[in-house]
Scaffold this active site. Structure first.
Site, PDB file in Angstrom:
ATOM      1  N   SER A  76       1.395  63.740 -23.251  1.00  0.00           N
ATOM      2  CA  SER A  76      -0.039  63.448 -23.195  1.00  0.00           C
ATOM      3  C   SER A  76      -0.810  64.149 -24.308  1.00  0.00           C
ATOM      4  O   SER A  76      -1.825  64.807 -24.068  1.00  0.00           O
ATOM      5  CB  SER A  76      -0.608  63.830 -21.826  1.00  0.00           C
TER       6      SER A  76
ATOM      7  N   SER B 128      -6.348  60.472 -19.340  1.00  0.00           N
ATOM      8  CA  SER B 128      -5.184  60.095 -20.152  1.00  0.00           C
ATOM      9  C   SER B 128      -4.426  58.861 -19.658  1.00  0.00           C
ATOM     10  O   SER B 128      -3.479  58.434 -20.309  1.00  0.00           O
ATOM     11  CB  SER B 128      -4.222  61.275 -20.275  1.00  0.00           C
TER      12      SER B 128
END
Length: 254
Positions: free
Chosen positions: A101, A53
């Site tokens: 995220s 991420s």
């Protein structure tokens, strides 16, 4: 003016921090003013892994540059489907999607960007070595052969912060807004976590920078559990915890 190569200084205290949490890997720190890199392992700091991420930083940049995203308030609409985390099961602004995220949000964004534009912009941004194809457009940063090292993460963040990326001023400003985690009277901490699986091991990232007084400190932490019996719930917070301990040990944050 002749460019002076940065100095590399081994920081055994970083290794102590990792050992105390049963972790292996590298903590890499760059002091801009002193032009010094600090790490427990410079060899490990040059090893590449999936960006996970942390790719949400360039993914956001590309979305903004292509006007798919307008600013940090742009909304990702929830389609009502069940998601991995309850916090993702709602409409999210770009800033909230970034901070939580939200994987489905960024997969949607990647599909809207498309293979050709994604390849073009990733090359322009020089973010590691991404393997992008039709089949992998919405997961190439999570699985496959895409890779980036802590040194490359720091280099990318330096170019972002110093406005050396080929992007607009407004994009740069929006990215700094969504990156910010904490701001105090003495410092501002910005960054992004990431998590992927390499073989049978979890690999956790925390990359970012600290602005303090007239200096900027860039960091990239890449860690794994020493043993496979550490749960994901126990491992996840360690990405930030060990990074904060290292920054504290260097008297960068309190």
């Amino acid at each position: 003016m002749k460019f002076k190569s940065p100095t590399e200084v081994v920081a055994p205290e970083f290794q102590t921090i990792l050992d105390s949490s049963d972790l292996e890997g590298a903590i890499l720190l760059y002091d801009k003013k002193k032009n010094i890199y600090y790490s427990n392992s410079f060899s490990e700091s040059r090893v590449q892994h999936l960006p996970a991420s942390t790719f949400k930083i360039p993914n956001s940049i590309i979305g903004l540059e292509l006007n798919i995203l307008e600013n940090e308030k742009t909304i990702f609409k929830w389609d009502g489907a069940e998601r991995y985390l309850p916090v993702w099961e709602q409409d999210l602004s770009l800033r909230d999607a970034f901070q939580t995220s939200c994987v489905p949000c960024y997969q949607e964004l990647a599909r809207k960007i498309g293979v050709e534009e994604m390849k073009k912009y990733v090359e322009k941004l020089k973010f590691g070595q991404m393997d992008i194809g039709e089949e992998s457009i919405d997961n190439f940063w999570l699985m496959g052969s895409s890779k980036i090292s802590p040194f490359e993460q720091v280099d990318f963040l330096k170019r972002l912060k110093e406005k050396q990326l080929p992007i607009s001023k407004s994009t740069n400003e929006t990215i700094e807004i969504i990156l910010e985690i904490e701001s105090t009277d003495s410092y501002t901490l910005s960054g992004k976590t990431g998590m992927s699986v390499y073989g049978e091991k979890d690999v956790g990232w925390f990359v970012g920078f600290v602005e303090k007084e007239s200096n900027v400190y860039y960091f990239a932490t890449k860690i794994s559990p020493k043993l496979n019996d550490m749960s994901r719930d126990d491992f996840n917070p360690l990405r930030q915890e060990v990074s904060i301990k290292a920054l504290s040990k260097m008297n960068i944050i309190e």
